[in-house]
Scaffold this motif. Structure first.
Motif, PDB file in Angstrom:
ATOM      1  N   THR A 166      64.163  74.612  10.617  1.00  0.00           N
ATOM      2  CA  THR A 166      65.651  74.620  11.615  1.00  0.00           C
ATOM      3  C   THR A 166      65.401  74.166  12.713  1.00  0.00           C
ATOM      4  O   THR A 166      64.669  74.912  13.754  1.00  0.00           O
TER       5      THR A 166
ATOM      6  N   GLU B 214      62.463  79.381  10.429  1.00  0.00           N
ATOM      7  CA  GLU B 214      63.274  80.352  10.396  1.00  0.00           C
ATOM      8  C   GLU B 214      63.183  81.401   9.222  1.00  0.00           C
ATOM      9  O   GLU B 214      63.433  80.829   8.047  1.00  0.00           O
TER      10      GLU B 214
ATOM     11  N   SER C  53      72.826  84.731   5.478  1.00  0.00           N
ATOM     12  CA  SER C  53      71.782  84.135   6.049  1.00  0.00           C
ATOM     13  C   SER C  53      72.189  82.547   6.215  1.00  0.00           C
ATOM     14  O   SER C  53      73.356  82.205   5.556  1.00  0.00           O
ATOM     15  N   SER C  54      71.303  81.619   6.558  1.00  0.00           N
ATOM     16  CA  SER C  54      71.607  80.323   7.034  1.00  0.00           C
ATOM     17  C   SER C  54      71.053  79.631   5.792  1.00  0.00           C
ATOM     18  O   SER C  54      71.215  78.237   5.790  1.00  0.00           O
TER      19      SER C  54
ATOM     20  N   TYR D  11      62.019  74.370  14.079  1.00  0.00           N
ATOM     21  CA  TYR D  11      61.335  75.667  14.065  1.00  0.00           C
ATOM     22  C   TYR D  11      61.332  76.140  12.635  1.00  0.00           C
ATOM     23  O   TYR D  11      62.311  76.178  11.945  1.00  0.00           O
TER      24      TYR D  11
ATOM     25  N   HIS E  38      58.239  83.365  12.011  1.00  0.00           N
ATOM     26  CA  HIS E  38      59.336  83.119  12.595  1.00  0.00           C
ATOM     27  C   HIS E  38      59.365  82.448  13.900  1.00  0.00           C
ATOM     28  O   HIS E  38      58.719  83.162  14.756  1.00  0.00           O
ATOM     29  N   GLY E  39      60.058  81.498  14.179  1.00  0.00           N
ATOM     30  CA  GLY E  39      59.814  80.915  15.345  1.00  0.00           C
ATOM     31  C   GLY E  39      58.818  79.756  15.689  1.00  0.00           C
ATOM     32  O   GLY E  39      58.762  79.226  16.695  1.00  0.00           O
TER      33      GLY E  39
END
Length: 390
Positions: free
Chosen positions: A334, A339, A368-369, A337, A385-386
């Protein structure tokens, strides 16, 4: 000149070594730091329950006739009470004469109508025949086939000769009698000996009772039969564990196989008593009676549920033990990055595998996305994550 050649060779070697080193670095990076993604796509599965059973209808057999009976109405055709439906011929010669009269009559009519037919008519005849086959409307196949003969192949014949032959045949005495419909209904020339099994006696049968009813047919033959009600039934023997998942009063799509390949929306009328590991489930429909007019024993699959989700590669799924249970999650790419997204596999309580993938719930349902079109990270080193990815 020699110095120049040596310089060129040295430069070529240097360039080759540089390219080889760069390729080696890329190969090492690919191996040491693999990165692979896939675009999330939608996937639908049907959860089906196997069944095997019999079709039951309200039928009246046109009995007390010999074997030389020629129907004069089409299979599945709706007829009125008192309408002529067949002719019984008392000799083989009479039956042959009647068949020739029928063929001559149709040929003459088609040849008369074909005068001046062009390519457009030919194409129209083919389209009409194709539509009749696709919709399983067999009532006009003879007529449509002759249309194509006349229009496309431009069949020429001496109509006067055909008319003369027809008049000659009609002048002969044919020992026969006409069969009339005692009631209105859909006509079928197929009589299999199980017409006496009516919807009134099929309620709440055990599997062995059902098999006993269809073990031996009645020996009575007939000129055909009339199906006097639109509503028909499918008595299906099913595993009891599958049958109890069905609710009386709900509609289910039933996929039929074998002689009849179609999907029919049917009402669950009754889930019968258990006998061993099986029971009889009664389905009904008031549509398409002409399609099943000549059928009796059929295999099927009952569509219990249709499940749609997102297909995710197994390799992209990670496990996280939080103490109160293991949570499955994936990473999406995303905006450059990584996610982290928790996933829920489908069907709930009994997740399945689709080859090398899982079916998971859309993020619109879980918050969630994850959506169709999201970029799923399948492989990456030091993924968290990130993290910057891509």
């Amino acid at each position: 000149m020699k110095r120049s050649d040596l310089f060129i060779r040295l430069m070529t070697g240097v360039i080759f070594l540089a390219v080889a080193c760069y390729g080696g670095i890329l190969l090492y990076d690919a191996i040491a730091n693999p990165y692979e993604t896939i675009i999330a796509g939608s996937y639908t599965i049907e959860e089906t329950l196997p069944a095997e059973g019999y079709i039951v209808r309200t039928e009246t057999v046109l009995s007390d006739f010999g074997s030389s009976v020629l129907p004069i109405v089409s299979e599945g055709e709706k007829v009125a009470s008192g309408q002529a439906v067949a002719v019984e011929y008392y000799s083989t010669e009479a039956l042959e004469i009647a068949g020739e009269i029928r063929t001559l009559t149709m040929n003459i009519a088609q040849l008369e109508a074909s005068s001046g037919v062009d390519e457009t008519a030919g194409r129209s005849a083919m389209v009409a025949l194709s539509a009749a086959v696709n919709t399983k409307d067999l009532r006009r196949l003879d007529e449509l086939s002759l249309n194509i003969k006349s229009a496309i192949f431009n069949v020429h014949s001496d109509i006067d000769t055909l008319r003369s032959r027809l008049a000659e045949l009609r002048g002969k005495h044919i020992d026969a009698r006409t069969v009339y419909a005692p009631v209105s209904g859909n006509f079928s020339h197929v009589v299999d000996g199980f017409e006496h099994i009516s919807p009134n006696i099929i309620r709440d049968m055990l599997p062995t009772e059902l098999d006993a009813h269809f073990k031996a047919p009645n020996k009575d033959s007939g000129a055909g039969k009339l199906i006097t009600e639109f509503k028909w039934y499918y008595l299906a023997v099913m595993d009891f564990s599958d049958a109890v998942r069905l609710n009386v009063g709900e509609n289910k799509n039933v996929h039929f196989f074998g002689a009849y390949q179609a999907q029919v929306s049917m009402l669950v009328e009754n889930v019968g008593r258990r006998e061993g590991d099986a029971c009889v489930v009664t389905f009904s429909s008031d549509r398409g009676i002409h399609d099943v007019a000549s059928l009796r024993s059929l295999r099927a699959e009952v569509v219990h549920d249709v499940i749609t989700g997102i297909r995710v590669p197994k390799e992209a799924v990670h496990l996280d033990d939080r103490g109160d249970g293991v949570v499955e999650h994936i990473f999406l790419q995303t905006s450059g990055y990584a996610e982290r997204v928790d996933i829920e596999r489908l069907p709930a309580g009994n997740p399945i595998e689709i080859g090398d993938s899982y079916l998971v719930r859309d993020g619109a349902e879980t918050g969630s996305s994850l959506r169709v079109g999201s970029v799923i990270i399948v492989k990456a080193k030091n993924l968290k994550h990130g993290a910057v990815v891509g």
